[in-house]
Design a protein around this motif. Structure first.
Motif, mmCIF file in Angstrom:
data_model
loop_
_atom_site.group_PDB
_atom_site.id
_atom_site.type_symbol
_atom_site.label_atom_id
_atom_site.label_comp_id
_atom_site.label_asym_id
_atom_site.label_seq_id
_atom_site.Cartn_x
_atom_site.Cartn_y
_atom_site.Cartn_z
ATOM 1 N N VAL A 105 1.069 -1.406 -0.348
ATOM 2 C CA VAL A 105 0.421 -0.028 0.283
ATOM 3 C C VAL A 105 0.314 1.162 0.123
ATOM 4 O O VAL A 105 2.202 1.543 0.532
ATOM 5 C CB VAL A 105 -0.942 -0.010 1.136
ATOM 6 N N ALA A 106 0.379 2.383 -0.678
ATOM 7 C CA ALA A 106 0.663 3.397 -0.754
ATOM 8 C C ALA A 106 0.255 4.255 -0.894
ATOM 9 O O ALA A 106 -0.878 4.883 -1.096
ATOM 10 C CB ALA A 106 1.579 3.524 -1.703
ATOM 11 N N ASN A 107 0.510 5.917 -0.382
ATOM 12 C CA ASN A 107 -0.068 7.192 -0.395
ATOM 13 C C ASN A 107 0.418 7.915 -1.170
ATOM 14 O O ASN A 107 1.647 8.361 -1.459
ATOM 15 C CB ASN A 107 0.612 7.976 0.626
ATOM 16 N N SER A 108 -0.872 8.140 -2.033
ATOM 17 C CA SER A 108 -0.177 8.670 -3.080
ATOM 18 C C SER A 108 -0.421 10.730 -2.728
ATOM 19 O O SER A 108 -1.725 10.913 -2.893
ATOM 20 C CB SER A 108 -1.052 7.753 -5.022
ATOM 21 N N GLU A 109 -0.108 11.036 -2.583
ATOM 22 C CA GLU A 109 -0.490 12.804 -1.532
ATOM 23 C C GLU A 109 -0.317 13.156 -2.605
ATOM 24 O O GLU A 109 -1.201 13.811 -3.203
ATOM 25 C CB GLU A 109 0.518 12.993 -0.888
ATOM 26 N N SER A 110 0.619 13.112 -4.217
ATOM 27 C CA SER A 110 -0.122 14.265 -5.809
ATOM 28 C C SER A 110 -0.548 13.120 -6.662
ATOM 29 O O SER A 110 0.428 12.987 -6.869
ATOM 30 C CB SER A 110 2.064 14.529 -5.910
ATOM 31 N N ILE A 112 -1.845 12.200 -9.368
ATOM 32 C CA ILE A 112 -1.609 11.489 -10.369
ATOM 33 C C ILE A 112 -2.655 12.218 -11.869
ATOM 34 O O ILE A 112 -3.257 11.657 -12.264
ATOM 35 C CB ILE A 112 -1.013 9.912 -11.331
ATOM 36 N N GLY A 113 -2.836 13.151 -12.338
ATOM 37 C CA GLY A 113 -3.978 13.817 -12.928
ATOM 38 C C GLY A 113 -2.699 13.750 -14.666
ATOM 39 O O GLY A 113 -3.845 14.346 -15.367
ATOM 40 N N GLY A 114 -1.999 13.124 -14.877
ATOM 41 C CA GLY A 114 -1.232 13.827 -16.214
ATOM 42 C C GLY A 114 -0.929 14.646 -16.635
ATOM 43 O O GLY A 114 -1.230 16.064 -16.467
ATOM 44 N N SER A 115 0.162 14.650 -18.131
ATOM 45 C CA SER A 115 0.309 15.757 -17.905
ATOM 46 C C SER A 115 -0.176 16.836 -19.232
ATOM 47 O O SER A 115 -0.003 18.133 -19.406
ATOM 48 C CB SER A 115 2.049 15.199 -18.713
ATOM 49 N N GLU A 116 -0.850 16.140 -19.394
ATOM 50 C CA GLU A 116 -1.869 16.846 -20.686
ATOM 51 C C GLU A 116 -2.848 18.090 -19.656
ATOM 52 O O GLU A 116 -2.375 19.160 -20.420
ATOM 53 C CB GLU A 116 -2.883 15.774 -21.361
ATOM 54 N N ILE A 117 -2.667 18.585 -17.868
ATOM 55 C CA ILE A 117 -3.343 19.079 -18.114
ATOM 56 C C ILE A 117 -2.432 20.376 -17.438
ATOM 57 O O ILE A 117 -2.394 21.231 -15.978
ATOM 58 C CB ILE A 117 -4.394 18.436 -16.796
ATOM 59 N N GLY A 118 -1.078 19.931 -17.800
ATOM 60 C CA GLY A 118 0.226 20.442 -16.684
ATOM 61 C C GLY A 118 0.167 19.961 -15.561
ATOM 62 O O GLY A 118 -0.467 20.121 -14.786
ATOM 63 N N LEU A 119 1.957 19.769 -15.578
ATOM 64 C CA LEU A 119 2.463 19.435 -14.345
ATOM 65 C C LEU A 119 2.652 20.929 -12.942
ATOM 66 O O LEU A 119 2.905 22.060 -13.432
ATOM 67 C CB LEU A 119 4.101 18.413 -14.191
ATOM 68 N N SER A 120 2.122 19.811 -11.834
ATOM 69 C CA SER A 120 2.345 21.390 -11.063
ATOM 70 C C SER A 120 3.335 20.482 -9.572
ATOM 71 O O SER A 120 2.830 19.477 -9.344
ATOM 72 C CB SER A 120 1.411 22.339 -10.848
ATOM 73 N N SER A 121 3.579 21.564 -9.169
ATOM 74 C CA SER A 121 3.831 21.339 -7.512
ATOM 75 C C SER A 121 3.541 22.095 -6.745
ATOM 76 O O SER A 121 2.874 22.804 -6.327
ATOM 77 C CB SER A 121 5.749 21.876 -8.096
ATOM 78 N N TYR A 122 4.180 22.263 -5.556
ATOM 79 C CA TYR A 122 3.995 22.286 -4.310
ATOM 80 C C TYR A 122 3.860 24.633 -4.768
ATOM 81 O O TYR A 122 3.992 25.415 -5.505
ATOM 82 C CB TYR A 122 4.851 22.827 -3.611
ATOM 83 N N PRO A 123 2.477 24.854 -3.822
ATOM 84 C CA PRO A 123 1.962 24.317 -2.893
ATOM 85 C C PRO A 123 0.424 23.218 -4.177
ATOM 86 O O PRO A 123 -0.249 23.095 -3.135
ATOM 87 C CB PRO A 123 1.180 25.266 -2.427
ATOM 88 N N SER A 124 0.584 23.463 -4.753
ATOM 89 C CA SER A 124 -1.032 22.479 -6.363
ATOM 90 C C SER A 124 -0.679 21.757 -6.587
ATOM 91 O O SER A 124 -0.203 22.545 -7.836
ATOM 92 C CB SER A 124 -1.404 23.579 -6.710
ATOM 93 N N PHE A 125 -0.242 20.477 -6.478
ATOM 94 C CA PHE A 125 0.364 19.519 -6.854
ATOM 95 C C PHE A 125 -0.578 18.565 -8.266
ATOM 96 O O PHE A 125 -1.648 18.991 -7.934
ATOM 97 C CB PHE A 125 0.845 18.085 -6.326
ATOM 98 N N ASN A 126 0.353 18.537 -9.436
ATOM 99 C CA ASN A 126 -0.086 17.365 -9.952
ATOM 100 C C ASN A 126 0.593 16.676 -11.368
ATOM 101 O O ASN A 126 1.992 17.716 -11.351
ATOM 102 C CB ASN A 126 -0.843 18.264 -11.558
ATOM 103 N N SER A 127 0.634 15.970 -11.081
ATOM 104 C CA SER A 127 1.729 14.785 -11.608
ATOM 105 C C SER A 127 2.310 13.618 -13.318
ATOM 106 O O SER A 127 0.517 13.488 -12.987
ATOM 107 C CB SER A 127 2.581 13.867 -9.678
ATOM 108 N N PRO A 128 3.100 12.839 -13.231
ATOM 109 C CA PRO A 128 2.017 12.726 -14.756
ATOM 110 C C PRO A 128 1.905 11.484 -13.982
ATOM 111 O O PRO A 128 2.022 10.686 -12.675
ATOM 112 C CB PRO A 128 3.769 12.098 -15.584
#
Length: 384
Positions: A105-110, A112-128
């Motif tokens: 089991v893992a905690n997927s904290e950021s 994974i909305g995918g690159s198509e909507i734009g990657l982002s980091s702190y404070p508003s995360f979106n990962s590939p």
């Protein structure tokens, strides 16, 4: 003439006597035969009732768990390739410790909305999506999605993430796209033991779910936890609950964390996995009122992130054995043999990120970390 009459009379009497004797003998023989038959019947013993062998069946399954997978900008830049992203090398050193268990089991904290909507980091995360692919390749089977970053990039990111988890065959919990989906209990069965998975967060950094779409993320609410755990118990042998709670960067759980963990255990949770502090917090056994022993680790720390302070680079892989004993009358579950593998997020100037065993990077710190994790469990072991 007299002689003839005497002879006939004698012969008649002889026949009469012989017949009587034969009749008496036959009657006596018949009586003896009946008595013998009766004796045989009366002397026959009732069949012995052999005790049936007591039915006992024992099976085991192993479960591992890791902490926060939180992809800051340096990580996805480091993983970038000509055709996308490759995070597999970051997990390579610890892959054997993740894939050896029946369930990890893992905690997927950021998200994974995918690159198509734009990657982002702190404070508003979106990962590939490739983060999820690497987790799958490393041996992750289940992800918790309820955390303070779930709503960072809105409903579209959640929709993309859930669809990708489904596509690659990873069980997810804590976030849903409908009320009906939210009501379903996520389960997985290994070796005849069914595990259920629940996930809740203290909040979402002040971001509210759209009206009528509270199902997008599960928030910590004792009544909801009580109802969900009861439902999960009816569908599984082992209830695993992920709680995103506590204060960031604090090495010990708060009173509120301990209270919620004990409450959750009393409702029927067998294993409680803590996330959010980004540093390790100790584990303990919780003895419940109904005689069970639940296991909680208050924080598994960061497993993969771009945070650079020493304690924030340290995480742990939890390992547990679950034993199910079934008899003709009951089923019992025992959580056994807790152990940890301590880890470290290593990099060179924010390049070449990799998760390494802490003992290979900083042996003195590893000794201190193991003592810290053993604060409330004297016989805790470490798989290194």
């Amino acid at each position: 003439m007299k002689q003839l009459k005497f002879t006939q009379l004698s012969y008649f009497l002889l026949l009469l006597i012989s017949g009587s004797l034969l009749a008496g003998c036959g009657s006596q023989n018949a009586t003896l035969a009946e008595e013998k038959a009766e004796d045989r019947f009366e002397s026959r013993q009732a069949p012995v009732s052999l005790p049936t062998k007591k039915f006992v069946k024992t099976s085991t399954a192993s479960l591992s768990a890791i902490g926060d997978v939180l992809i800051h900008t340096p990580l996805y830049k480091d993983a970038e390739t000509k055709s996308g992203y490759d995070f597999n090398p970051m997990f390579a050193n610890v892959k054997p410790y993740l894939e050896k268990s029946d369930i990890t089991v893992a905690n997927s904290e950021s998200i994974i909305g995918g690159s198509e909507i734009g990657l982002s980091s702190y404070p508003s995360f979106n990962s590939p999506f490739e983060v999820g692919d690497a987790m799958k390749d490393a041996g992750i089977d289940v992800v918790s999605m309820a955390n303070n970053h779930t709503l960072d990039r809105g409903e579209k990111a959640i929709e993309n993430a859930i669809h990708h988890w489904d596509e690659i065959g990873i069980v997810h919990t804590g976030s849903a796209l409908s009320k009906e989906d939210s009501a379903r209990i996520a389960t997985m069965t290994k070796n005849g033991i069914t595990f259920s998975f629940l996930s809740y967060t203290y909040g979402t950094n002040g971001i509210a779910a759209p009206a009528g779409k509270e199902f997008l993320v599960n928030r910590i609410d004792k009544e909801k936890i009580k109802q969900d755990v009861a439902k999960a118990k009816s569908k599984s042998d082992v209830v695993v609950v992920s709680l995103h709670f506590g204060n960031e960067y604090e090495p010990l759980p708060t009173a509120e964390q301990k209270d919620l963990a004990h409450f959750t255990a009393e409702q029927g949770a067998d294993i409680i996995l803590g996330h959010h502090p980004h540093v390790l917090q100790p584990a303990e056994w919780i003895e419940t009122a109904d005689g069970r022993k639940s296991f909680v680790v208050y924080s598994l720390g960061n497993f993969l992130s771009g945070q650079n302070e020493l304690d924030r680079q340290i995480g742990a892989i939890l390992h547990l054995t679950v034993e199910k004993t079934t008899t003709a009358d009951s089923t019992m579950i025992a959580i056994q043999d807790p152990s940890f593998t301590t880890t470290f997020v290593k990099h060179s100037g924010y390049r070449n990120f990799e998760i390494e065993l802490l003992k290979n990077v900083n042996p003195p710190k590893n000794t201190l970390v193991k003592a810290h994790m053993s604060t409330w469990i004297n016989n805790l072991t470490f798989d290194e």
